[in-house]
Scaffold this active site. Structure first.
Site, mmCIF file in Angstrom:
data_model
loop_
_atom_site.group_PDB
_atom_site.id
_atom_site.type_symbol
_atom_site.label_atom_id
_atom_site.label_comp_id
_atom_site.label_asym_id
_atom_site.label_seq_id
_atom_site.Cartn_x
_atom_site.Cartn_y
_atom_site.Cartn_z
ATOM 1 N N HIS A 166 -6.808 36.514 45.769
ATOM 2 C CA HIS A 166 -7.799 37.082 44.871
ATOM 3 C C HIS A 166 -7.429 36.727 43.436
ATOM 4 O O HIS A 166 -7.101 37.600 42.634
ATOM 5 C CB HIS A 166 -7.881 38.600 45.062
ATOM 6 C CG HIS A 166 -8.238 39.010 46.467
ATOM 7 N ND1 HIS A 166 -8.105 40.284 46.944
ATOM 8 C CD2 HIS A 166 -8.749 38.291 47.499
ATOM 9 C CE1 HIS A 166 -8.505 40.337 48.208
ATOM 10 N NE2 HIS A 166 -8.895 39.127 48.576
HETATM 11 C C1 LIG Z 1 -6.524 34.706 53.948
HETATM 12 C C2 LIG Z 1 -7.671 35.109 53.062
HETATM 13 C C3 LIG Z 1 -8.366 36.301 53.319
HETATM 14 C C4 LIG Z 1 -9.438 36.676 52.484
HETATM 15 N N1 LIG Z 1 -10.137 37.802 52.783
HETATM 16 C C5 LIG Z 1 -11.147 38.194 51.969
HETATM 17 C C6 LIG Z 1 -11.916 39.363 52.259
HETATM 18 O O1 LIG Z 1 -11.711 40.035 53.268
HETATM 19 N N2 LIG Z 1 -12.901 39.721 51.406
HETATM 20 C C7 LIG Z 1 -13.175 39.010 50.284
HETATM 21 O O2 LIG Z 1 -14.058 39.414 49.516
HETATM 22 N N3 LIG Z 1 -12.507 37.859 50.008
HETATM 23 C C8 LIG Z 1 -11.507 37.439 50.829
HETATM 24 N N4 LIG Z 1 -10.831 36.279 50.552
HETATM 25 C C9 LIG Z 1 -11.244 35.484 49.386
HETATM 26 C C10 LIG Z 1 -12.400 34.565 49.746
HETATM 27 O O3 LIG Z 1 -12.028 33.710 50.778
HETATM 28 C C11 LIG Z 1 -12.820 33.771 48.514
HETATM 29 O O4 LIG Z 1 -13.231 34.692 47.498
HETATM 30 C C12 LIG Z 1 -13.991 32.847 48.758
HETATM 31 O O5 LIG Z 1 -13.788 32.073 49.901
HETATM 32 C C13 LIG Z 1 -14.198 31.962 47.538
HETATM 33 O O6 LIG Z 1 -15.264 31.083 47.748
HETATM 34 P P1 LIG Z 1 -15.429 29.799 46.819
HETATM 35 O O7 LIG Z 1 -16.586 29.040 47.338
HETATM 36 O O8 LIG Z 1 -15.436 30.216 45.394
HETATM 37 O O9 LIG Z 1 -14.060 28.986 46.970
HETATM 38 P P2 LIG Z 1 -13.398 28.291 48.273
HETATM 39 O O10 LIG Z 1 -13.731 29.029 49.496
HETATM 40 O O11 LIG Z 1 -11.968 28.104 47.924
HETATM 41 O O12 LIG Z 1 -14.129 26.874 48.345
HETATM 42 C C14 LIG Z 1 -13.874 25.880 47.409
HETATM 43 C C15 LIG Z 1 -13.993 24.553 48.125
HETATM 44 O O13 LIG Z 1 -13.885 23.542 47.143
HETATM 45 C C16 LIG Z 1 -13.087 22.491 47.662
HETATM 46 N N5 LIG Z 1 -12.510 21.782 46.525
HETATM 47 C C17 LIG Z 1 -11.573 22.240 45.658
HETATM 48 N N6 LIG Z 1 -11.271 21.295 44.764
HETATM 49 C C18 LIG Z 1 -12.036 20.215 45.036
HETATM 50 C C19 LIG Z 1 -12.180 18.938 44.453
HETATM 51 N N7 LIG Z 1 -11.460 18.566 43.393
HETATM 52 N N8 LIG Z 1 -13.063 18.063 45.003
HETATM 53 C C20 LIG Z 1 -13.805 18.421 46.096
HETATM 54 N N9 LIG Z 1 -13.703 19.617 46.699
HETATM 55 C C21 LIG Z 1 -12.835 20.517 46.164
HETATM 56 C C22 LIG Z 1 -12.065 23.183 48.520
HETATM 57 O O14 LIG Z 1 -11.511 22.297 49.476
HETATM 58 C C23 LIG Z 1 -12.892 24.308 49.146
HETATM 59 O O15 LIG Z 1 -13.472 23.924 50.360
HETATM 60 C C24 LIG Z 1 -9.790 35.869 51.380
HETATM 61 C C25 LIG Z 1 -9.100 34.667 51.143
HETATM 62 C C26 LIG Z 1 -8.068 34.291 51.971
HETATM 63 C C27 LIG Z 1 -7.372 33.002 51.729
#
Ligand SMILES: Cc1cc2nc3c(=O)[nH]c(=O)nc-3n(C[C@H](O)[C@H](O)[C@H](O)COP(=O)(O)OP(=O)(O)OC[C@H]3O[C@@H](n4cnc5c(N)ncnc54)[C@H](O)[C@@H]3O)c2cc1C
Ligand code: SF4
Length: 573
Positions: free
Chosen positions: A503
């Site tokens: 987080h």
């Molecule tokens: C173990 C775990 C448990 C969690 N449990 C909860 C929960 O219960 N409740 C909750 O609210 N949140 C939880 N979270 C947090 C939640 O997973 C994230 O808030 C959410 O997935 C964020 O989404 P996002 O799209 O912003 O980022 P991400 O899911 O990180 O997606 C970003 C994507 O961008 C890609 N990327 C990054 N850099 C580049 C680049 N330079 N070029 C191309 N692609 C790139 C990455 O590979 C990734 O696929 C948890 C996280 C983890 C790790």
């Protein structure tokens, strides 16, 4: 020399929750979108009967490969930052769906207090309540303004929860689309004890479906099996909402979405005022491409969002010494550590049955739901009991004083496996002037690009918060009929080694002042109006909850903003 590709309407960096939601919304509206994801493609078929704890939970199959790219960390500016070589306090996602595939699915809207934290704190306690160096900011958007976007996310993901939440938690214009998860005996004990104390327990809203559900896009998903392998694993049933089983198929069905996996974005191309596209490297071949676009959306999570701006020299880098600039400002984490374990000698629970978001909680000591006049901290924590599953390698609840290895460790582990219920607080984290992200001057990734550097530590505010919340966890645990309870109320210096939570927040914060924020409340960059940046990097501070409910709502808000921008251009506020 990069291969130049034909121009597209929109290019999105990262295919997690943010990238997936925006891709679905924009393609449904008729726009052509290219989605770039550095990791591989994957789906539910990859997880059939593969509850392999060693592979997924211990060896981090679904996470970013730290040997290619990582972050560097230091507690203060006086220390040399070093690279995080193994996981780790948090687990960055990689591959289609990002961390949204291996998350738990605990779903929260933040409190109305969070979005106007500066104004509401000053109104109730006066300016002097905010300690020197704490950079509290209103978000530039209110809970009421964000509410319709929470509803969109909930309907899409099929969030399972109580018909109504306590009044001091959330005013909801529409109930959750599916009912709450089942209540386990442990949840019942928590609920009864909290009620007796006069608190207001409720079931944790869950993205693990309590029943079969068809969402407004026509996506059908099955009910959760309570298999207990949510966190760090993909869900083979598709019961846990993730981008791969919800929004990405919708985008693909439109025929207007081109998904390119193994595409690692390295730079935003711009002329100082507008972006003209991005550069990326095809991971297996090493070939470099340039993708021109009318709009560039950064959806690559906190570290990539900040890093791409800094390496591309777009926006004003934050300088903590002069307190100027905005990119990298207000990094915050989560303050866990307040907890009480309840040990039962006369009773066993089936801890193997569980789900990532199965649990009960209270918010009586979260946000400003209680009087802070005589307390030395602001905000608070969501206090909860969760039953996420019992895994043989990582789940070893033992009383304090048990040896860490050997015969007595094994005996204590076996004895206690089904006899411990843990009540814990998930504390909010306030921003400070000296907590920030910038580029490491020394360490680079496998392509030779500087790594992002984090400067962060726990403050007196966090230590006090943990002490206070721990006493509340003990109060509840003491009412749960256990043989003994053991409280932890101490946190020390922030340590990046043990897992705590993924987080991370801040770095490209939203706000209404272009000098101190990176994006406006449509997540549109002040310094380049065709660049949108979305994710937890927009949070000016971190609340006492998991972040993805707010991240999802902001993604819907961004999609709306990009749609408006594509029609009429210019600043949206
Ligand atoms: C173990 C775990 C448990 C969690 N449990 C909860 C929960 O219960 N409740 C909750 O609210 N949140 C939880 N979270 C947090 C939640 O997973 C994230 O808030 C959410 O997935 C964020 O989404 P996002 O799209 O912003 O980022 P991400 O899911 O990180 O997606 C970003 C994507 O961008 C890609 N990327 C990054 N850099 C580049 C680049 N330079 N070029 C191309 N692609 C790139 C990455 O590979 C990734 O696929 C948890 C996280 C983890 C790790
Ligand atoms: S606990 Fe439920 S949602 Fe989680 S992986 Fe198992 S079946 Fe899927």
């Amino acid at each position: 020399m990069a291969n130049k590709l034909p121009k597209v309407n929109v290019v999105i960096v990262g295919m997690g929750w943010v990238g997936g939601i925006i891709a679905a919304e924009l393609t449904k509206a008729g726009h052509n979108v290219v989605g770039l994801e550095r990791g591989k493609s994957r789906g539910t078929q990859d997880y059939y009967h593969v509850h392999d704890e060693l592979r997924y939970a211990t060896r981090y199959e679904l996470m970013q490969d730290l040997s290619k790219e990582t972050i560097t960390f230091r507690n203060t500016e006086k220390i040399r930052a070093l690279p995080m070589r193994t996981y780790g306090s948090f687990l960055m996602g990689d591959g289609l769906g990002g961390a949204g595939v291996h998350w738990n699915g605990q779903y929260y809207r933040f409190l109305p207090y969070d979005f106007e934290i500066y104004t509401k704190t000053v109104e109730r306690y006066g300016k002097s309540k905010i300690p020197e160096g704490m950079t509290l900011r209103d978000w530039g958007i209110t809970y009421g303004e964000l509410e319709p976007y929470f509803v969109k996310y909930e309907q899409m993901a099929g969030i399972s929860g109580d018909k109504e939440l306590p009044e001091h938690v959330s005013q909801m214009s529409k109930p959750f689309p599916t009912g709450p998860m089942k209540q386990t005996p442990g949840m019942k004990l928590f609920t009864e004890s909290a009620k007796k104390l006069g608190y207001h327990p409720y079931n944790i809203p869950s993205a693990n479906l309590s029943e079969a559900y068809t969402n407004p896009d026509g996506i059908e998903r099955a009910a959760c099996q309570y298999c207990g392998y949510c966190e760090r694993f993909g869900c083979e049933y598709g019961s846990k909402a993730d981008p791969v089983v919800t929004v990405l198929p919708v985008a693909l069905q439109t025929g207007k979405f081109e998904l390119r996996t193994f595409s690692n974005v390295t730079e935003i191309i711009h002329d100082g005022k507008k972006a003209t596209g991005i550069k990326y490297v095809n991971v297996p071949t090493g070939e470099e491409y340039m993708q021109p676009a009318d709009v560039v959306i950064l959806a690559g999570y906190v570290f990539t969002n900040v890093r791409l701006l800094l390496v591309s020299k777009l926006g004003q880098p934050y300088d903590p010494k002069s307190d100027t600039g905005s990119v990298g400002r207000n990094y915050a984490y989560q303050v866990n550590g307040a907890s009480t374990a309840a040990f039962y000698e006369d009773r066993e629970f089936n801890m193997a049955m569980g789900a990532g978001a199965l649990g009960s909680c209270i918010d009586d000591f979260n946000g400003d739901n209680f009087d802070h006049s005589s307390l030395n901290f602001l905000h608070g924590a969501n206090i909860r009991f969760t039953q996420a599953g019992l895994r043989p390698i990582q789940y070893q609840p033992t009383p304090a004083g048990t040896p860490k290895w050997g015969k007595s460790f094994k005996q204590a582990t076996l004895h206690n496996a089904n006899r411990v219920l843990s009540i814990a607080g998930q504390g909010a984290c306030m921003p400070y002037r000296h907590h920030y992200l910038d580029l490491d001057p020394e360490y680079k990734d496998a392509l030779g690009i500087p790594l992002i550097r984090m400067t962060f530590d726990f403050e007196q505010q966090d230590i006090e918060l943990v002490k206070f919340i721990a006493r509340k966890t003990k109060e509840i645990a003491d009412g749960m009929g256990a043989t003994t309870t053991q409280m932890n109320d101490v946190i020390k210096q922030y340590n990046i080694v043990p897992y705590q939570s993924t987080h991370n927040t801040g770095g490209t914060i939203m706000g209404s002042d272009p000098k101190t924020s990176v994006v406006n409340n449509y997540l549109q960059m002040w310094d380049a109006d065709n660049v949108f940046i979305c994710g937890a990097s927009n949070f000016p501070h971190n609340g006492g909850y998991n972040p993805t409910g707010v991240v999802g709502a902001l993604a819907y808000r961004t999609a709306e903003g990009v749609g408006k921008y594509l029609q009429k251009g210019g600043s949206l506020v």
